[in-house]
Design an enzyme around this catalytic site. Structure first.
Site, PDB file in Angstrom:
ATOM      1  CE  LYS A  22      -1.500   1.524   4.069  1.00 51.20           C
ATOM      2  NZ  LYS A  22      -1.664   2.731   4.515  1.00 51.20           N
ATOM      3  CG  ASN A  23       2.306   2.651   3.440  1.00 56.63           C
ATOM      4  OD1 ASN A  23       0.956   2.704   3.320  1.00 56.63           O
ATOM      5  ND2 ASN A  23       2.423   2.817   4.965  1.00 56.63           N
ATOM      6  CB  CYS A 115      -4.137  11.853  12.103  1.00 55.70           C
ATOM      7  SG  CYS A 115      -3.494  10.511  11.210  1.00 55.70           S
ATOM      8  CG  ASP A 306       2.872   1.428  10.103  1.00 56.37           C
ATOM      9  OD1 ASP A 306       2.690   2.546  10.570  1.00 56.37           O
ATOM     10  OD2 ASP A 306       3.244   1.857   8.447  1.00 56.37           O
TER      11      ASP A 306
HETATM   12  N1  EPU Z   1       6.504  14.059  10.993  1.00 56.18           N
HETATM   13  C1  EPU Z   1       6.513  15.806  11.374  1.00 56.18           C
HETATM   14  N2  EPU Z   1       6.269  16.525   9.977  1.00 56.18           N
HETATM   15  C2  EPU Z   1       6.384  16.153   8.977  1.00 56.18           C
HETATM   16  C3  EPU Z   1       6.336  15.214   8.756  1.00 56.18           C
HETATM   17  C4  EPU Z   1       6.812  14.126   9.864  1.00 56.18           C
HETATM   18  O1  EPU Z   1       6.961  16.413  12.654  1.00 56.18           O
HETATM   19  O2  EPU Z   1       6.245  17.165   8.210  1.00 56.18           O
HETATM   20  C5  EPU Z   1       6.362  13.766  11.762  1.00 56.18           C
HETATM   21  C6  EPU Z   1       5.466  12.221  11.830  1.00 56.18           C
HETATM   22  O3  EPU Z   1       4.605  13.387  12.879  1.00 56.18           O
HETATM   23  C7  EPU Z   1       5.813  11.332  12.802  1.00 56.18           C
HETATM   24  C8  EPU Z   1       7.267  11.184  11.848  1.00 56.18           C
HETATM   25  O4  EPU Z   1       7.425  12.448  11.269  1.00 56.18           O
HETATM   26  O5  EPU Z   1       6.102  12.084  13.954  1.00 56.18           O
HETATM   27  C9  EPU Z   1       7.420  10.210  10.923  1.00 56.18           C
HETATM   28  O6  EPU Z   1       6.056  10.796  10.256  1.00 56.18           O
HETATM   29  P1  EPU Z   1       5.993  10.190   8.388  1.00 56.18           P
HETATM   30  O7  EPU Z   1       6.098  11.365   8.089  1.00 56.18           O
HETATM   31  O8  EPU Z   1       7.170   9.341   8.000  1.00 56.18           O
HETATM   32  O9  EPU Z   1       5.021   9.514   7.760  1.00 56.18           O
HETATM   33  P2  EPU Z   1       3.758   9.027   7.223  1.00 56.18           P
HETATM   34  O10 EPU Z   1       5.258   9.951   5.685  1.00 56.18           O
HETATM   35  O11 EPU Z   1       2.749  10.301   7.144  1.00 56.18           O
HETATM   36  C10 EPU Z   1       4.184   7.098   6.640  1.00 56.18           C
HETATM   37  C11 EPU Z   1       3.273   5.626   6.278  1.00 56.18           C
HETATM   38  C12 EPU Z   1       2.494   5.008   7.462  1.00 56.18           C
HETATM   39  C13 EPU Z   1       4.017   5.378   8.814  1.00 56.18           C
HETATM   40  C14 EPU Z   1       4.902   6.088   8.861  1.00 56.18           C
HETATM   41  C15 EPU Z   1       5.410   5.496   9.458  1.00 56.18           C
HETATM   42  C16 EPU Z   1       2.281   6.003   3.989  1.00 56.18           C
HETATM   43  C17 EPU Z   1       0.865   6.549   3.336  1.00 56.18           C
HETATM   44  N3  EPU Z   1       2.051   6.079   5.403  1.00 56.18           N
HETATM   45  O12 EPU Z   1       3.299   7.999   6.935  1.00 56.18           O
HETATM   46  O13 EPU Z   1       2.116   4.236   7.499  1.00 56.18           O
HETATM   47  O14 EPU Z   1       3.204   4.661   9.865  1.00 56.18           O
HETATM   48  O15 EPU Z   1       4.781   6.238   7.177  1.00 56.18           O
HETATM   49  O16 EPU Z   1       7.276   4.316   8.567  1.00 56.18           O
HETATM   50  O17 EPU Z   1       3.709   5.736   3.980  1.00 56.18           O
HETATM   51  C18 EPU Z   1       0.213   2.457   7.320  1.00 56.18           C
HETATM   52  O18 EPU Z   1       0.212   2.254   7.284  1.00 56.18           O
HETATM   53  O19 EPU Z   1      -0.927   2.431   8.522  1.00 56.18           O
HETATM   54  C19 EPU Z   1       0.773   4.049   8.247  1.00 56.18           C
HETATM   55  C20 EPU Z   1       0.099   4.890   9.048  1.00 56.18           C
END
Ligand code: EPU
Length: 419
Positions: A22-23, A115, A306
């Site tokens: 998915k991701n 969220c 995850d």
């Molecule tokens: N963060 C910030 N600022 C930002 C972006 C992120 O502070 O601009 C923080 C977040 O709040 C968090 C950390 O950085 O504490 C990591 O977040 P990240 O940005 O890596 O998460 P994401 O890219 O939004 C993806 C996956 C998530 C998974 C996370 C961590 C997708 C679509 N989603 O989210 O997947 O938990 O990486 O590995 O790729 C899931 O599949 O259930 C899911 C939530």
């Protein structure tokens, strides 16, 4: 709303095949916006999240065809505005910002709403776009990014909780069409980021260092169409490995990349399960006594956030005291209250869960609250005595392709009750 009913206690055995990730699929679908030419993607999982992403692409003007797992996207003519109605259902919609900015030099996307797994800002995404020369305006619930031209820059994308996966994806997708060289320091190294970089390189991008903390991107004038196979879903694989551990007598998962799940297999081995690897498959089996565990979630290659909820379900039934620390999303513990209703003993201390393993869990009506929390409840239901009824199954359908059918193939007594 559909429900899943599970009669626990049936031992699982046999094998299932893991679906496409998915991701990986979500940002790769978004990346098809970067070219006027058609792109063909194989093993796109059939999930509500991938459907939402296809709806967004169509809204932006792309033509989309789907035949089983193969999706063809033709984004010859697109516009750059994704309003609230189309993006509100999925936080990952934010990853159309990067490709729209790259190709159209402007993008307006409704901001992701609240969220359940806590505060999820996009400040790092925006910091990256700004470094490439974009101006940012937030108004009326939308974020608008625009630039007369994008210019390569040196950008550090690590935040307070470590690197950002979608932030790295987004900035990389804008930078491939910037003028000059972009260096992303503190990049996320998750396999899904590598899969996206592989796809972009097939489209003619020049990205080096994917899978390391430093990405070097040499901007090109335009990208062309490409064909790509989405990697196997390591979180689905991990979830089935835990299913095999919690209720199995020998479960094999096929189509899996060994190193993508090694933090999960290491944890299961540390708990006392037997893990056997073959070329593209892994078998988990009981191996006598099991042990409690201390584990913390970390960016890849560490133990994934995850998989935290699913591990919490397993450790709830593992004798002794286990400790889980959630370092990525400190509030990601919605499953705990529901697991407690099934008899689990879990105490939350900030971002740490202290779990006193119990001999048995008891089936109960429980409510799914997000994707991975829901998976944890299903896993607990496989082990519990009696009947577990999981409601709000749409959370599961966002990210697991046919979870109930695959568990049923392994011998679980599980059924979906259509609303
Ligand atoms: N963060 C910030 N600022 C930002 C972006 C992120 O502070 O601009 C923080 C977040 O709040 C968090 C950390 O950085 O504490 C990591 O977040 P990240 O940005 O890596 O998460 P994401 O890219 O939004 C993806 C996956 C998530 C998974 C996370 C961590 C997708 C679509 N989603 O989210 O997947 O938990 O990486 O590995 O790729 C899931 O599949 O259930 C899911 C939530």
């Amino acid at each position: 709303m559909d429900k899943i009913l599970i009669h626990g206690g049936r031992p699982l055995s046999g094998s299932i095949k893991i679906s496409g990730s998915k991701n990986s699929a979500l940002p790769i679908l978004a990346a098809t916006l970067l070219t006027r030419e058609p792109c063909i993607l194989h093993r796109v999982p059939d999930l509500s999240d991938t459907h939402y992403m296809l709806q967004i692409l169509m809204h932006l003007g792309a033509q989309v065809e789907r035949a089983s797992g193969t999706v063809t996207v033709n984004a010859e003519k697109i516009e750059s505005i994704a309003p609230y109605e189309v993006v509100r259902k999925m936080r990952a919609s934010v990853c159309v910002l990067g490709p729209l900015l790259g190709r159209c030099k402007e993008a307006t996307v409704s901001l992701p709403g609240g969220c359940v797994i806590g505060d999820r800002p996009i400040d790092l995404h925006l910091k990256g776009f700004e470094a490439l020369g974009a101006a940012i305006r937030v108004e009326g619930g939308n974020v608008k990014v625009f630039a007369p031209k994008l210019t390569g820059a040196i950008i550090n994308l690590t935040g307070k909780f470590g690197p950002t996966v979608l932030g790295t994806d987004n900035v990389m997708m804008a930078a491939v069409l910037a003028e000059g060289i972009t260096v992303i320091e503190g990049a996320a190294t998750e396999p899904e980021v590598v899969d996206l970089a592989d796809f972009l390189n097939k489209m003619g991008a020049k990205i080096e260092g994917a899978g390391t903390r430093r990405l070097i991107i040499e901007g090109v004038k335009e990208l062309h169409g490409a064909e790509h196979d989405i990697i196997p879903d390591r979180i689905e694989a991990g979830t089935f490995l835990v299913a095999g551990a919690i209720a199995g007598k020998g479960v094999t998962i096929k189509r899996v990349v060994r190193e993508h799940v090694s933090s999960v297999t290491d944890a299961l081995i540390a708990c006392g399960y037997q893990i056997q690897w073959a070329e593209n498959s892994i078998t988990v089996s009981p191996n006598g006594a099991v042990k409690p565990l201390e584990i913390a979630t970390e960016p890849y290659p560490g133990f994934p956030t995850d998989m935290q909820a699913q591990m919490c379900a397993l450790l709830s039934t593992t004798e002794g005291i286990s400790v889980i620390t959630e370092n990525i999303f400190p509030q990601r513990y919605m499953h705990v209250a529901e697991l407690k209703r099934m008899g689990a003993h879990v105490q939350l201390e900030g971002s740490t869960a202290v779990i006193q393993g119990v001999e048995r869990l008891f089936g109960a009506p429980v409510m799914a609250s997000d994707l991975r929390a829901s998976a944890a409840l299903v896993l607990a239901g496989l082990k519990a005595e009696g009947r577990t009824e999981v409601s709000r199954v749409y959370h599961i359908d966002r990210g697991y392709e046919h979870l109930d059918e695959k568990l049923s193939e392994l011998g679980a007594h599980i059924e979906r009750v259509k609303a």
